[in-house]
Design an enzyme around this catalytic site. Structure first.
Site, PDB file in Angstrom:
ATOM      1  N   GLY A  16       0.819  -1.217   0.000  1.00 39.17           N
ATOM      2  CA  GLY A  16       0.000   0.000   0.000  1.00 39.17           C
ATOM      3  C   GLY A  16       0.848   1.259   0.000  1.00 39.17           C
ATOM      4  N   CYS A  43       4.314  -8.922   1.675  1.00 37.21           N
ATOM      5  CA  CYS A  43       3.973  -9.661   0.455  1.00 37.21           C
ATOM      6  C   CYS A  43       5.216 -10.117  -0.300  1.00 37.21           C
ATOM      7  CB  CYS A  43       3.065  -8.815  -0.440  1.00 37.21           C
ATOM      8  SG  CYS A  43       2.628  -9.657  -1.956  1.00 37.21           S
ATOM      9  N   CYS A  48       3.069 -13.365   0.207  1.00 37.57           N
ATOM     10  CA  CYS A  48       2.555 -13.887  -1.071  1.00 37.57           C
ATOM     11  C   CYS A  48       3.642 -14.409  -2.020  1.00 37.57           C
ATOM     12  CB  CYS A  48       1.778 -12.831  -1.850  1.00 37.57           C
ATOM     13  SG  CYS A  48       1.206 -11.420  -0.944  1.00 37.57           S
ATOM     14  N   LYS A  51       5.725 -17.452  -0.710  1.00 39.25           N
ATOM     15  CA  LYS A  51       4.734 -18.547  -0.562  1.00 39.25           C
ATOM     16  C   LYS A  51       4.383 -19.119  -1.919  1.00 39.25           C
ATOM     17  CE  LYS A  51       0.833 -17.885  -1.226  1.00 39.25           C
ATOM     18  NZ  LYS A  51      -0.149 -17.217  -0.411  1.00 39.25           N
ATOM     19  N   TYR A 178      -6.074 -19.152   5.665  1.00 35.62           N
ATOM     20  CA  TYR A 178      -5.241 -19.138   4.451  1.00 35.62           C
ATOM     21  C   TYR A 178      -3.861 -19.742   4.718  1.00 35.62           C
ATOM     22  CZ  TYR A 178      -8.277 -15.598   2.193  1.00 35.62           C
ATOM     23  OH  TYR A 178      -9.307 -14.916   1.623  1.00 35.62           O
ATOM     24  N   GLU A 182      -2.302 -23.285   3.319  1.00 31.29           N
ATOM     25  CA  GLU A 182      -1.308 -23.168   2.244  1.00 31.29           C
ATOM     26  C   GLU A 182      -0.038 -23.941   2.598  1.00 31.29           C
ATOM     27  OE1 GLU A 182      -1.107 -18.901   1.541  1.00 31.29           O
ATOM     28  OE2 GLU A 182      -2.846 -18.991   0.204  1.00 31.29           O
ATOM     29  N   HIS A 438     -12.349 -25.384 -25.253  1.00 28.79           N
ATOM     30  CA  HIS A 438     -12.368 -26.826 -25.083  1.00 28.79           C
ATOM     31  C   HIS A 438     -11.081 -27.475 -25.569  1.00 28.79           C
ATOM     32  CE1 HIS A 438     -14.339 -30.662 -24.540  1.00 28.79           C
ATOM     33  NE2 HIS A 438     -13.859 -31.044 -25.705  1.00 28.79           N
ATOM     34  N   GLU A 443     -14.073 -24.275 -18.715  1.00 26.83           N
ATOM     35  CA  GLU A 443     -15.307 -24.276 -19.512  1.00 26.83           C
ATOM     36  C   GLU A 443     -16.496 -24.825 -18.726  1.00 26.83           C
ATOM     37  OE1 GLU A 443     -15.575 -26.949 -22.910  1.00 26.83           O
ATOM     38  OE2 GLU A 443     -14.039 -28.231 -22.047  1.00 26.83           O
TER      39      GLU A 443
HETATM   40  P1  NDP Z   1      -6.931 -16.551   9.412  1.00 26.62           P
HETATM   41  O1  NDP Z   1      -7.640 -15.542  10.221  1.00 26.62           O
HETATM   42  O2  NDP Z   1      -7.316 -16.765   8.003  1.00 26.62           O
HETATM   43  O3  NDP Z   1      -7.003 -17.961  10.160  1.00 26.62           O
HETATM   44  C1  NDP Z   1      -6.591 -18.083  11.497  1.00 26.62           C
HETATM   45  C2  NDP Z   1      -6.816 -19.501  11.964  1.00 26.62           C
HETATM   46  O4  NDP Z   1      -6.252 -19.654  13.265  1.00 26.62           O
HETATM   47  C3  NDP Z   1      -8.275 -19.877  12.105  1.00 26.62           C
HETATM   48  O5  NDP Z   1      -8.419 -21.234  11.799  1.00 26.62           O
HETATM   49  C4  NDP Z   1      -8.543 -19.605  13.589  1.00 26.62           C
HETATM   50  O6  NDP Z   1      -9.578 -20.360  14.125  1.00 26.62           O
HETATM   51  C5  NDP Z   1      -7.248 -20.090  14.193  1.00 26.62           C
HETATM   52  N1  NDP Z   1      -6.959 -19.514  15.503  1.00 26.62           N
HETATM   53  C6  NDP Z   1      -6.852 -18.207  15.844  1.00 26.62           C
HETATM   54  N2  NDP Z   1      -6.533 -18.078  17.155  1.00 26.62           N
HETATM   55  C7  NDP Z   1      -6.430 -19.330  17.653  1.00 26.62           C
HETATM   56  C8  NDP Z   1      -6.136 -19.866  18.928  1.00 26.62           C
HETATM   57  N3  NDP Z   1      -5.864 -19.057  19.963  1.00 26.62           N
HETATM   58  N4  NDP Z   1      -6.140 -21.201  19.086  1.00 26.62           N
HETATM   59  C9  NDP Z   1      -6.434 -22.012  18.053  1.00 26.62           C
HETATM   60  N5  NDP Z   1      -6.695 -21.584  16.810  1.00 26.62           N
HETATM   61  C10 NDP Z   1      -6.710 -20.260  16.603  1.00 26.62           C
HETATM   62  O7  NDP Z   1      -5.414 -16.161   9.563  1.00 26.62           O
HETATM   63  P2  NDP Z   1      -4.092 -16.553   8.768  1.00 26.62           P
HETATM   64  O8  NDP Z   1      -3.027 -16.439   9.795  1.00 26.62           O
HETATM   65  O9  NDP Z   1      -4.234 -17.837   8.030  1.00 26.62           O
HETATM   66  O10 NDP Z   1      -3.978 -15.397   7.699  1.00 26.62           O
HETATM   67  C11 NDP Z   1      -4.073 -14.025   8.093  1.00 26.62           C
HETATM   68  C12 NDP Z   1      -4.628 -13.200   6.972  1.00 26.62           C
HETATM   69  O11 NDP Z   1      -3.637 -13.003   5.976  1.00 26.62           O
HETATM   70  C13 NDP Z   1      -5.800 -13.837   6.205  1.00 26.62           C
HETATM   71  O12 NDP Z   1      -7.025 -13.642   6.849  1.00 26.62           O
HETATM   72  C14 NDP Z   1      -5.715 -13.161   4.883  1.00 26.62           C
HETATM   73  O13 NDP Z   1      -6.404 -11.937   4.950  1.00 26.62           O
HETATM   74  C15 NDP Z   1      -4.224 -12.910   4.704  1.00 26.62           C
HETATM   75  N6  NDP Z   1      -3.620 -13.927   3.791  1.00 26.62           N
HETATM   76  C16 NDP Z   1      -4.091 -14.061   2.526  1.00 26.62           C
HETATM   77  C17 NDP Z   1      -3.544 -14.990   1.652  1.00 26.62           C
HETATM   78  C18 NDP Z   1      -4.055 -15.132   0.273  1.00 26.62           C
HETATM   79  O14 NDP Z   1      -4.718 -14.220  -0.216  1.00 26.62           O
HETATM   80  N7  NDP Z   1      -3.810 -16.248  -0.419  1.00 26.62           N
HETATM   81  C19 NDP Z   1      -2.439 -15.856   2.088  1.00 26.62           C
HETATM   82  C20 NDP Z   1      -2.050 -15.647   3.441  1.00 26.62           C
HETATM   83  C21 NDP Z   1      -2.623 -14.717   4.253  1.00 26.62           C
HETATM   84  P3  NDP Z   1     -11.045 -19.757  14.303  1.00 26.62           P
HETATM   85  O15 NDP Z   1     -11.591 -19.633  12.909  1.00 26.62           O
HETATM   86  O16 NDP Z   1     -11.698 -20.776  15.141  1.00 26.62           O
HETATM   87  O17 NDP Z   1     -10.872 -18.412  14.974  1.00 26.62           O
END
Ligand code: NDP
Length: 453
Positions: A16, A43, A48, A51, A178, A182, A438, A443
Site C-alpha cells: 500500500g 507480500c 505472497c 509462498k 489461508y 497453504e 475446449h 469451460e
Molecule cells: P486466518 O484468520 O485466516 O485464520 C486463522 C486460523 O487460526 C483460524 O483457523 C482460527 O480459528 C485459528 N486460531 C486463531 N486463534 C487461535 C487460537 N488461539 N487457538 C487455536 N486456533 C486459533 O489467519 P491466517 O493467519 O491464516 O492469515 C491471516 C490473513 O492473511 C488472512 O485472513 C488473509 O487476509 C491474509 N492472507 C491471505 C492470503 C491469500 O490471499 N492467499 C495468504 C495468506 C494470508 P477460528 O476460525 O476458530 O478463529
C-alpha cells in the site's frame, strides 16, 4: 509553495505504501517514505511472493509423479532445500531492487529507519524530524502466537517458515485459515508428514462456502494430510530433536516444526499514534473513515494496519485510490464488494461474490445453485485421485450470478477472469451463451445446466 518539507510522508514501504508514494509523486507532489526493514513489505519478503514460489516448488513433486502415467520416467527423488531457499532469496533481492527503483525513479525520498509521529504533521526518523501536510500509515501486520505454553520458544510463525535451514519432515500446523492450509499443502506435497490442528469442525472460516470447506478438506485428506478437528494444542516441549505437541484430546504428536497460523495483528505499536489522540481498536487496528483518515485528519492509514480486508491487492487499491483523490483530482473509491481471493492450498480454492449461506441470508429462497464435481482430464492418465469442484450461486429473480467458487488446480487463474464478469453484473444467461474453451477445466463454469438447489 507548501510550508512543509513534504506534501505526503508515507510510513511503510510495503504494497500500500509504495503504491501510494509513487503514484502521488507521479502527480508532482513532494513525497517521502520511511521503512525500517525491507522494500516490498510482507507480500514480497515473507508473504505472497515466497509462498507462491513454494507452491511452485511443491507442485514439481506432483508433476513428477503424474508424468509416469503419461509414459515419462521422471523422478523427484531429492530436494535441495538450501538451494531453493537461496534461489528464492535471490528473487526477493531482485524484487527489493525493483521496489527501490520504482520509488527513486518517481522522485520519492527514502528515509531508512523507524518512523514515529511526533505531531499531526511531523514524523521523526532516527534523529531527523520532517514536516508533512499529510502522513500515511501503511505499516501492515504481523503474525501472532497464541497463548500456548512453549509456543514462542519452540514454534514458528509464517515469517520464519521461509528461512528454515532444513525442510521439516514432520510438520504440525495450528489454524485452518489461508496460511495454515497453504503451508500444510506445500509441505505435504514435499513429502513431510503433516498434521493440522483446529478448534472448529470445518476448515477455512465462514467467509468460504460450506461446500468448498467440506470438499477441500476431503481432497487434502486424500493427499495425505491428517486433520484434527475440534482440537487445540495445550503445550509444546522439546525432547531431544523432537518437539512434543500435546493436544487437549490427550494425544501427543512429535514434530520437527510447529507452525502457528493463528491470524495476524496490525503493526501499529510504537508509532506515536495514541500519544497523538488516535484511539486504536482492541487488536491494534487503526480506525479510518471513508477518506482513509484517522481521528487526526492529517494522518491517514491504508492496508493491513486498518484490519479491513487483509489482502495485498486491497492495500494497493486503497493506497492508489487515496492519492488519486488527494492529488489526481479523481473521485475514486475502492469497492469492497466482490473482492476475489484465493487460498493456494493443494488443491487451491478461489472465489468471488457471495457464499450460498450469505446469499440465502440476503435473498432467502430466491437462489438457484449449480454445482459440478468432476475429475479433470489431466488427472485420468496421471491416475491421480483428485477431483475439482465448481459452484455458481444465481439470483433467480434477476438471473445475476452472485457467487462463483472453485476448488481445483489453477483455481486462482480461472476465477480471476470470471470475477470481472461478476463485477460487470453477468447473468446466468451470459454464462450460458459464452462458448467454452475446449478442452479446459474453466469451460465447466459456462456449461452448468442443471440446477441442484
Ligand atoms: P486466518 O484468520 O485466516 O485464520 C486463522 C486460523 O487460526 C483460524 O483457523 C482460527 O480459528 C485459528 N486460531 C486463531 N486463534 C487461535 C487460537 N488461539 N487457538 C487455536 N486456533 C486459533 O489467519 P491466517 O493467519 O491464516 O492469515 C491471516 C490473513 O492473511 C488472512 O485472513 C488473509 O487476509 C491474509 N492472507 C491471505 C492470503 C491469500 O490471499 N492467499 C495468504 C495468506 C494470508 P477460528 O476460525 O476458530 O478463529
Amino acid at each position: 509553495m507548501s510550508d512543509y518539507d513534504y506534501d505526503l510522508f508515507v510510513i511503510g514501504a510495503g504494497s500500500g505504501g509504495v503504491r501510494a508514494a509513487r503514484i502521488a509523486a507521479g502527480y508532482g507532489v513532494k513525497v517521502a517514505i520511511a521503512e525500517e526493514r525491507f522494500y516490498g513489505g510482507t507480500c514480497v519478503n515473507i508473504g505472497c511472493v515466497p509462498k507462491k514460489l513454494m507452491t511452485y516448488l511443491a507442485s514439481y513433486a506432483h508433476h513428477a509423479e503424474d508424468a509416469s502415467g503419461y509414459g515419462w520416467d521422471i523422478r523427484a527423488e531429492s530436494l535441495d532445500w538450501p538451494k531453493f531457499v537461496a534461489r528464492k532469496n535471490d528473487e526477493i533481492n531482485r524484487l527489493n531492487g525493483i521496489y527501490e527503483n520504482l520509488l527513486k525513479n518517481n522522485g520519492v525520498d527514502i528515509h531508512w529507519g523507524k518512523a514515529v509521529l511526533s505531531g499531526p504533521n511531523t514524523v521523526r526518523v532516527g534523529d531527523k524530524e520532517f514536516t508533512a501536510e499529510r502522513i500515511l500509515i501503511a505499516t501492515g501486520g504481523k503474525p501472532v502466537f497464541p497463548p500456548i505454553e512453549g509456543a514462542k520458544e519452540f514454534g514458528i510463525v509464517s515469517d520464519d517458515i521461509f528461512y528454515l535451514p532444513e525442510m521439516p519432515k514432520r510438520l504440525v500446523v495450528l489454524g485452518v485459515g489461508y496460511i495454515g492450509l497453504e503451508f500444510a499443502g506445500i509441505f505435504n506435497a514435499l513429502g513431510a508428514e503433516v498434521h493440522v490442528i483446529y478448534r472448529r469442525d470445518k476448515i477455512l472460516n465462514e467467509g468460504f462456502d460450506e461446500d468448498v470447506r467440506v470438499f477441500l478438506q476431503a481432497e487434502m485428506t486424500k493427499q495425505g494430510i491428517t486433520f484434527h478437528p475440534e482440537t487445540n494444542i495445550t503445550k509444546l516441549e522439546k525432547q531431544g530433536d523432537d518437539i512434543l505437541v500435546h493436544l487437549d484430546k490427550g494425544k501427543t504428536l512429535k514434530a520437527d516444526q510447529v507452525l502457528f497460523a493463528t491470524g495476524r495483528k496490525p503493526n501499529s505499536e510504537g508509532l506515536g499514534l495514541e500519544e497523538l489522540g488516535i484511539k486504536l481498536a482492541k487488536n491494534g487496528a487503526i480506525p479510518v473513515n471513508r477518506e482513509e483518515q484517522t481521528d487526526v485528519h492529517s494522518v491517514y492509514a491504508v492496508g493491513d494496519v486498518t484490519d479491513r480486508v487483509a489482502l495485498t491487492p486491497v492495500a494497493l487499491g486503497e493506497g492508489h485510490a487515496l492519492v488519486d483523490r488527494l492529488y489526481g483530482g479523481q473521485d475514486r473509491y475502492l469497492s469492497y464488494e466482490n473482492i476475489p481471493s484465493a487460498v493456494f492450498s493443494n488443491p487451491s480454492v478461489a472465489q468471488v461474490g457471495l457464499t450460498e449461506e450469505q446469499a440465502r441470508e440476503k435473498y432467502g429462497d430466491e437462489i438457484d445453485i449449480y454445482k459440478s464435481d468432476f475429475r479433470a482430464m489431466k488427472m485420468i492418465l496421471a491416475e491421480r485421485d483428485e477431483r475439482t469442484f465448481m459452484k455458481l450461486i444465481v439470483h433467480s429473480q434477476t438471473d445475476k450470478v452472485l457467487g462463483l467458487h472453485m476448488v481445483g488446480q489453477e483455481a486462482a487463474e480461472i476465477v480471476q477472469g470470471f470475477a470481472t464478469a461478476i463485477i460487470a453484473g453477468a447473468t446466468k444467461a451470459d454464462f450460458d451463451r459464452t462458448i467454452g474453451i475446449h478442452p479446459s477445466t474453466a469451460e465447466e463454469f459456462v456449461t452448468m445446466r442443471n440446477k441442484v438447489g
